[in-house]
Design a protein around this motif. Structure first.
Motif, mmCIF file in Angstrom:
data_model
loop_
_atom_site.group_PDB
_atom_site.id
_atom_site.type_symbol
_atom_site.label_atom_id
_atom_site.label_comp_id
_atom_site.label_asym_id
_atom_site.label_seq_id
_atom_site.Cartn_x
_atom_site.Cartn_y
_atom_site.Cartn_z
ATOM 1 N N UNK A 15 -12.915 -0.963 -30.772
ATOM 2 C CA UNK A 15 -13.138 -1.144 -29.702
ATOM 3 C C UNK A 15 -12.345 -1.998 -28.908
ATOM 4 N N UNK A 16 -11.722 -2.466 -29.271
ATOM 5 C CA UNK A 16 -11.311 -3.809 -28.970
ATOM 6 C C UNK A 16 -10.044 -3.353 -29.180
ATOM 7 N N UNK A 17 -9.375 -4.531 -28.179
ATOM 8 C CA UNK A 17 -7.564 -3.978 -28.238
ATOM 9 C C UNK A 17 -7.488 -1.879 -28.378
ATOM 10 N N UNK A 18 -8.224 -1.471 -27.710
ATOM 11 C CA UNK A 18 -8.431 0.035 -28.308
ATOM 12 C C UNK A 18 -7.837 0.789 -26.385
ATOM 13 N N UNK A 19 -6.610 0.823 -25.719
ATOM 14 C CA UNK A 19 -6.347 1.253 -24.085
ATOM 15 C C UNK A 19 -6.934 2.576 -23.986
ATOM 16 N N UNK A 20 -7.063 2.984 -24.943
ATOM 17 C CA UNK A 20 -7.677 4.792 -24.414
ATOM 18 C C UNK A 20 -9.218 3.913 -23.685
ATOM 19 N N UNK A 21 -9.724 3.729 -25.116
ATOM 20 C CA UNK A 21 -11.311 3.431 -24.895
ATOM 21 C C UNK A 21 -11.357 3.069 -23.889
ATOM 22 N N UNK A 22 -10.658 1.920 -22.938
ATOM 23 C CA UNK A 22 -10.346 0.817 -22.083
ATOM 24 C C UNK A 22 -10.035 1.605 -20.959
ATOM 25 N N UNK A 23 -9.501 1.997 -20.760
ATOM 26 C CA UNK A 23 -9.543 3.326 -19.551
ATOM 27 C C UNK A 23 -10.012 4.317 -19.629
ATOM 28 N N UNK A 24 -11.193 4.398 -19.868
ATOM 29 C CA UNK A 24 -12.030 5.502 -20.118
ATOM 30 C C UNK A 24 -12.661 4.843 -19.261
ATOM 31 N N UNK A 25 -13.604 3.689 -20.027
ATOM 32 C CA UNK A 25 -14.749 2.344 -19.019
ATOM 33 C C UNK A 25 -14.790 1.555 -17.705
ATOM 34 N N UNK A 26 -13.696 1.237 -17.359
ATOM 35 C CA UNK A 26 -12.712 0.932 -15.933
ATOM 36 C C UNK A 26 -13.236 2.442 -15.595
ATOM 37 N N UNK A 27 -12.819 3.144 -16.015
ATOM 38 C CA UNK A 27 -13.733 4.316 -14.552
ATOM 39 C C UNK A 27 -15.234 4.930 -13.982
ATOM 40 N N UNK A 28 -15.229 5.260 -13.326
ATOM 41 C CA UNK A 28 -16.429 5.096 -12.542
ATOM 42 C C UNK A 28 -16.949 6.321 -13.669
ATOM 43 N N UNK A 29 -18.887 6.759 -13.455
ATOM 44 C CA UNK A 29 -19.462 6.896 -14.506
ATOM 45 C C UNK A 29 -19.284 7.668 -15.901
ATOM 46 N N UNK A 30 -19.347 8.496 -16.002
ATOM 47 C CA UNK A 30 -19.841 8.708 -17.924
ATOM 48 C C UNK A 30 -18.638 8.818 -19.058
#
Length: 468
Positions: A15-30
């Motif tokens: 979960x930490x230092x995961x740029x792909x996951x961070x980019x997704x969770x910064x977006x609105x929605x699911x």
């Protein structure tokens, strides 16, 4: 209607230092996280021991994602078809992943990215699994590095990006069981007695190493009975921790405790060696199949199924070699010094193709890595970059006497020799009859005679290399 973002994880199960996951969770929605057991051509499937780790790591990741309220799904098949299907079924508007570097992997990813973009889906990839992207570091002639020392000097001068935090928590949900398809083979169940798997375990392992063992690392890492190494390699292989996290955590300790700085510098150089392996993976042909020094393509390797079988099973009659191969089979790992010894024996004394050894390690190692494993095998065999000279042939008797002088490592893994005095432990075939009798050892019965003459086989290896 809120948008849906899809995160495709591969060798970045954190979960930490995961740029792909961070980019997704910064977006609105699911956000949906996906792992695919790939069948794509050009993507090397994990070995059996690594699949044991993968199964357990996916379970740990599932629980961690559930705590954030993020959906997680595991699928099996062609990633191009699976991602296209999920984009359609889940109304996905954006797909994110972290980069990988083998030629076949890059080809798969490029084709999927092109298809997604052409269909109007936002698609982005990120650097997350090396310290420096392979195309961002080069010699003064703007060429890939082929020697580690200047690579390391250059890398040390580069600013290493700070690790990203974990995404913010959402509403937690119940975790589902990872599909049984990912269960380990029956023989690998014993590995659970030797490892803790997952992101939390990786963080604990790093903290324990920096707190208690890093001081002994520069010298202790060569002694197989000394717990001086980090134990982080399988966590790195599956991306349960990132090299950036390790780099910055270790660097902070060096700043706060200057007396540890020299030891930490040595440790970080080994982390950079991992990057160097990925540098080779990216810039060369398939390093698991093609020698990086072209002349080795004409090497006259021996064909000996019996010698290869004895090596795999730890029955060579050379105690420190047998100890290493048995440790590998039992634990899914092998001490780094002993890895060099067993690889040297196979490729030089036995003159057996390094690719056969690399394949066996790939099957048996929990940290079987697509870059580090073949690069390290080529380094020992002499065909790699910055390779050990062809005339460097490790003698397992003298190496055992130097790095396992009291025999703790050999006695642990080769218990049939445990009663032998230290003097004869690494060369039992030379021990006097009365010494063998007192120790309950019968060469050729309770323990095999050496399968190769070390002196004669060294000469043979030198002649074979000179003939190139």
């Amino acid at each position: 209607m809120k948008s849906t973002s899809l995160v495709w994880l591969r060798n970045d199960l954190r979960l930490a230092d995961n740029p792909a996951l961070s980019a997704a969770t910064r977006r609105e929605g699911r956000t949906i996280v996906l792992y695919i057991d790939e069948t794509a051509i050009g993507v090397r499937p994990p070995g059996a021991a690594a699949r044991w780790w993968l199964h357990n790591s996916l379970q740990a990741l599932e629980a961690d994602l559930a705590g954030l309220g993020i959906d997680f799904t595991v699928r099996h098949g062609d990633p191009a078809l699976i991602i296209a299907e999920m984009v359609a079924d889940e109304a996905v508007s954006a797909v994110f992943w972290n980069r990988r570097y083998a030629a076949g992997e890059r080809a798969v990813d490029a084709a999927i990215k092109a298809a997604l973009i052409s269909s109007g889906v936002t698609t982005e990839s990120f650097g997350a699994n090396v310290l420096v992207e392979p195309w961002d570091i080069a010699t003064g002639q703007d060429k890939p590095y082929s020697v580690f020392t200047p690579f390391w000097k250059t890398l040390k001068q580069r600013p290493i990006a700070q690790p990203l935090p974990r995404p913010d928590a959402g509403i937690s949900r119940q975790a589902n069981q990872v599909d049984d398809h990912y269960k380990e083979p029956a023989w690998a169940e014993k590995l659970s007695g030797h490892w803790y798997v997952g992101e939390a375990a990786a963080r604990r392992t790093l903290a324990d190493f920096l707190d208690h063992r890093v001081d002994a690392y520069p010298e202790g890492r060569d002694f197989p009975d000394c717990e001086a190494t980090s134990g982080l390699s399988p966590h790195l292989r599956f991306g349960e921790i990132s090299p950036r996290q390790i780099w910055h955590a270790a660097s902070m300790v060096a700043q706060m405790a200057p007396e540890k700085a020299a030891a930490i510098d040595k440790f970080l150089s080994e982390l950079a060696w991992r990057d160097f392996s990925y540098h080779q993976l990216y810039h060369r042909c398939d390093i698991a199949r093609e020698p990086m020094q072209a002349k080795y393509a004409t090497m006259s390797w021996r064909q000996s199924a019996d010698d290869l079988a004895a090596w795999k099973s730890g029955q060579t009659g050379l105690p420190i070699i047998d100890a290493g191969m048995r440790e590998l089979w039992e634990t899914g790992t092998m001490h780094n010094r002993v890895r060099m010894l067993v690889a040297s024996l196979l490729t030089k004394n036995l003159l057996i193709d390094w690719r056969l050894g690399e394949q066996w390690f790939w099957e048996c190692l929990v940290d079987g890595d697509v870059a580090s494993n073949p690069a390290s095998w080529q380094w020992v065999a002499g065909s790699g970059l910055d390779a050990a000279p062809y005339f460097r042939i490790f003698n397992p008797v003298t190496q055992g006497g130097r790095f396992d002088a009291e025999g703790s490592y050999v006695r642990l893994w080769v218990p049939e020799l445990a009663a032998l005095p230290d003097k004869w432990l690494h060369n039992p075939w030379e021990a006097p009859a009365e010494v063998l009798s007192a120790a309950g050892v019968k060469i050729g019965e309770t323990y095999p005679a050496p399968i190769v003459d070390l002196k004669a086989s060294r000469t043979r290896a030198l002649e074979a290399a000179a003939a190139l």
